[in-house]
Scaffold this motif. Sequence first.
Motif, PDB file in Angstrom:
ATOM      1  N   TYR A 157      57.529  28.197  35.354  1.00 42.27           N
ATOM      2  CA  TYR A 157      56.151  28.708  35.306  1.00 42.27           C
ATOM      3  C   TYR A 157      56.084  29.992  34.480  1.00 42.27           C
ATOM      4  O   TYR A 157      55.061  30.274  33.847  1.00 42.27           O
ATOM      5  CB  TYR A 157      55.622  29.015  36.702  1.00 42.27           C
ATOM      6  N   ALA A 158      57.162  30.758  34.477  1.00 41.15           N
ATOM      7  CA  ALA A 158      57.194  32.020  33.721  1.00 41.15           C
ATOM      8  C   ALA A 158      57.047  31.788  32.212  1.00 41.15           C
ATOM      9  O   ALA A 158      56.787  32.734  31.478  1.00 41.15           O
ATOM     10  CB  ALA A 158      58.482  32.790  34.021  1.00 41.15           C
ATOM     11  N   GLU A 159      57.190  30.543  31.761  1.00 39.70           N
ATOM     12  CA  GLU A 159      56.971  30.220  30.352  1.00 39.70           C
ATOM     13  C   GLU A 159      55.485  30.115  30.006  1.00 39.70           C
ATOM     14  O   GLU A 159      55.124  29.985  28.833  1.00 39.70           O
ATOM     15  CB  GLU A 159      57.675  28.908  29.993  1.00 39.70           C
ATOM     16  N   ALA A 160      54.616  30.167  31.019  1.00 39.50           N
ATOM     17  CA  ALA A 160      53.168  30.117  30.773  1.00 39.50           C
ATOM     18  C   ALA A 160      52.763  31.329  29.938  1.00 39.50           C
ATOM     19  O   ALA A 160      53.423  32.371  29.957  1.00 39.50           O
ATOM     20  CB  ALA A 160      52.405  30.097  32.098  1.00 39.50           C
ATOM     21  N   ASP A 161      51.662  31.197  29.218  1.00 43.45           N
ATOM     22  CA  ASP A 161      51.178  32.287  28.370  1.00 43.45           C
ATOM     23  C   ASP A 161      50.777  33.506  29.179  1.00 43.45           C
ATOM     24  O   ASP A 161      50.954  34.641  28.731  1.00 43.45           O
ATOM     25  CB  ASP A 161      49.965  31.809  27.554  1.00 43.45           C
ATOM     26  N   ILE A 162      50.233  33.273  30.372  1.00 37.96           N
ATOM     27  CA  ILE A 162      49.684  34.351  31.205  1.00 37.96           C
ATOM     28  C   ILE A 162      50.083  34.098  32.651  1.00 37.96           C
ATOM     29  O   ILE A 162      50.114  32.949  33.090  1.00 37.96           O
ATOM     30  CB  ILE A 162      48.136  34.347  31.114  1.00 37.96           C
ATOM     31  N   MET A 163      50.340  35.168  33.389  1.00 39.11           N
ATOM     32  CA  MET A 163      50.557  35.058  34.832  1.00 39.11           C
ATOM     33  C   MET A 163      49.527  35.932  35.526  1.00 39.11           C
ATOM     34  O   MET A 163      49.323  37.082  35.150  1.00 39.11           O
ATOM     35  CB  MET A 163      51.969  35.509  35.215  1.00 39.11           C
ATOM     36  N   VAL A 164      48.859  35.361  36.538  1.00 38.85           N
ATOM     37  CA  VAL A 164      47.860  36.104  37.306  1.00 38.85           C
ATOM     38  C   VAL A 164      48.245  36.033  38.779  1.00 38.85           C
ATOM     39  O   VAL A 164      48.337  34.943  39.339  1.00 38.85           O
ATOM     40  CB  VAL A 164      46.443  35.517  37.098  1.00 38.85           C
ATOM     41  N   GLU A 165      48.504  37.198  39.371  1.00 41.19           N
ATOM     42  CA  GLU A 165      48.779  37.285  40.820  1.00 41.19           C
ATOM     43  C   GLU A 165      47.437  37.263  41.533  1.00 41.19           C
ATOM     44  O   GLU A 165      46.665  38.213  41.426  1.00 41.19           O
ATOM     45  CB  GLU A 165      49.514  38.593  41.131  1.00 41.19           C
ATOM     46  N   THR A 166      47.157  36.174  42.238  1.00 38.50           N
ATOM     47  CA  THR A 166      45.846  36.041  42.865  1.00 38.50           C
ATOM     48  C   THR A 166      45.805  36.562  44.289  1.00 38.50           C
ATOM     49  O   THR A 166      44.736  36.839  44.805  1.00 38.50           O
ATOM     50  CB  THR A 166      45.385  34.572  42.861  1.00 38.50           C
ATOM     51  N   GLY A 167      46.939  36.675  44.935  1.00 39.37           N
ATOM     52  CA  GLY A 167      46.929  37.151  46.317  1.00 39.37           C
ATOM     53  C   GLY A 167      46.114  36.231  47.206  1.00 39.37           C
ATOM     54  O   GLY A 167      45.998  35.046  46.956  1.00 39.37           O
ATOM     55  N   ASP A 168      45.511  36.819  48.240  1.00 38.62           N
ATOM     56  CA  ASP A 168      44.712  36.029  49.178  1.00 38.62           C
ATOM     57  C   ASP A 168      43.233  36.315  48.966  1.00 38.62           C
ATOM     58  O   ASP A 168      42.439  36.282  49.892  1.00 38.62           O
ATOM     59  CB  ASP A 168      45.126  36.350  50.620  1.00 38.62           C
ATOM     60  N   ALA A 169      42.876  36.642  47.737  1.00 33.01           N
ATOM     61  CA  ALA A 169      41.497  37.015  47.408  1.00 33.01           C
ATOM     62  C   ALA A 169      40.589  35.788  47.396  1.00 33.01           C
ATOM     63  O   ALA A 169      41.050  34.653  47.275  1.00 33.01           O
ATOM     64  CB  ALA A 169      41.460  37.690  46.036  1.00 33.01           C
ATOM     65  N   ALA A 170      39.288  36.047  47.481  1.00 36.21           N
ATOM     66  CA  ALA A 170      38.298  34.980  47.347  1.00 36.21           C
ATOM     67  C   ALA A 170      38.411  34.388  45.945  1.00 36.21           C
ATOM     68  O   ALA A 170      38.835  35.067  45.007  1.00 36.21           O
ATOM     69  CB  ALA A 170      36.901  35.548  47.579  1.00 36.21           C
ATOM     70  N   HIS A 171      38.013  33.126  45.814  1.00 36.57           N
ATOM     71  CA  HIS A 171      38.153  32.437  44.524  1.00 36.57           C
ATOM     72  C   HIS A 171      37.395  33.146  43.405  1.00 36.57           C
ATOM     73  O   HIS A 171      37.866  33.186  42.271  1.00 36.57           O
ATOM     74  CB  HIS A 171      37.710  30.986  44.635  1.00 36.57           C
ATOM     75  N   ASN A 172      36.225  33.732  43.704  1.00 39.64           N
ATOM     76  CA  ASN A 172      35.480  34.412  42.638  1.00 39.64           C
ATOM     77  C   ASN A 172      36.250  35.623  42.115  1.00 39.64           C
ATOM     78  O   ASN A 172      36.189  35.943  40.935  1.00 39.64           O
ATOM     79  CB  ASN A 172      34.069  34.794  43.096  1.00 39.64           C
ATOM     80  N   VAL A 173      37.025  36.292  42.980  1.00 39.16           N
ATOM     81  CA  VAL A 173      37.865  37.414  42.539  1.00 39.16           C
ATOM     82  C   VAL A 173      38.981  36.890  41.638  1.00 39.16           C
ATOM     83  O   VAL A 173      39.278  37.473  40.599  1.00 39.16           O
ATOM     84  CB  VAL A 173      38.439  38.188  43.755  1.00 39.16           C
ATOM     85  N   SER A 174      39.577  35.766  42.032  1.00 37.32           N
ATOM     86  CA  SER A 174      40.628  35.159  41.209  1.00 37.32           C
ATOM     87  C   SER A 174      40.086  34.757  39.843  1.00 37.32           C
ATOM     88  O   SER A 174      40.761  34.931  38.826  1.00 37.32           O
ATOM     89  CB  SER A 174      41.226  33.942  41.916  1.00 37.32           C
ATOM     90  N   VAL A 175      38.863  34.229  39.799  1.00 31.22           N
ATOM     91  CA  VAL A 175      38.243  33.851  38.526  1.00 31.22           C
ATOM     92  C   VAL A 175      38.099  35.086  37.644  1.00 31.22           C
ATOM     93  O   VAL A 175      38.437  35.057  36.454  1.00 31.22           O
ATOM     94  CB  VAL A 175      36.871  33.162  38.754  1.00 31.22           C
ATOM     95  N   GLU A 176      37.638  36.185  38.213  1.00 35.21           N
ATOM     96  CA  GLU A 176      37.500  37.431  37.444  1.00 35.21           C
ATOM     97  C   GLU A 176      38.852  37.896  36.912  1.00 35.21           C
ATOM     98  O   GLU A 176      38.959  38.345  35.772  1.00 35.21           O
ATOM     99  CB  GLU A 176      36.857  38.522  38.307  1.00 35.21           C
ATOM    100  N   GLN A 177      39.902  37.770  37.745  1.00 34.61           N
ATOM    101  CA  GLN A 177      41.250  38.156  37.311  1.00 34.61           C
ATOM    102  C   GLN A 177      41.713  37.280  36.147  1.00 34.61           C
ATOM    103  O   GLN A 177      42.308  37.774  35.189  1.00 34.61           O
ATOM    104  CB  GLN A 177      42.243  38.030  38.473  1.00 34.61           C
TER     105      GLN A 177
END
Length: 192
Positions: A157-177
Motif C-alpha cells: 500500500y505504501a507504493e500508493a501515490d498518497i497516504m491519508v490517515e483517516t483515524g476514526d473521523a466521520a466520513h465527511n472529515v475523511s473526504v476533506e483530508q
Amino acid sequence: MGSCKGQVLMDRYAPLRRRTITLVGLMGVGKSSVGRRLAQTLEMPFRDADNEVESAAGRSIPEIFAELGEPAFREGERRVIARLLDEPPHILATGGGAFMSPETRALVKEKAISVWLKTDLAVLARRVGRKDSRPLLRDADPLEVLKAQAEVRYPVYAEADIMVETGDAAHNVSVEQVIAALTAHIEGKSAA
C-alpha cells in the motif's frame, strides 16, 4: 449568486477530476463510504470494484470465494479493475487485496492516482466485526486477521501515490483530508 459560488468551488476541484482516483486500503477503512462521498463532492462517477465483480460474476463475493476460491476471485477482480481504469475519470473503491496484484498496481499507477486510506487496526476490527459478509473473517478474530494483512499489505500500500490517515473521523472529515492530500499532490507535481 449561489451558482457562481458553486462554479468557483467546482473550478477549484477541476484538477482533481482529470484522472481516476483509486482508493486502496484494508477492509473496513471506508473505501466505499468515503469514495461515494468523495465522488459526490467532486461531481465524479463512483465505481465500487467489489460490486462490479459481483455484477460480472452474477454472484456475491462470499459465493465466489465458497464456490470458486480466492484465486478465481482475484483474477476476476484484476480483469474488472483493468476494465474500470479504461473508463473516463471516476472515483474507484477497490477491495482490500486488489492493490496486491502487481498487474493491478501497474495499471493504477499508469491510469489513476492512488490513495491509501489508513486507519488504526483496532478501529478497523471494531468496524468489520459488525458485519458477517467478509469471507476472510469467517471464524476468525478480526484484529488478528487485520494485523496479519497489515504486515503483508502495508509495504505494498505504501507504493500508493498518497497516504491519508483517516483515524476514526466521520466520513465527511475523511473526504476533506483526501481532497487536501490530492490537491497537495497535484500541485506538487505541476510545480515540479
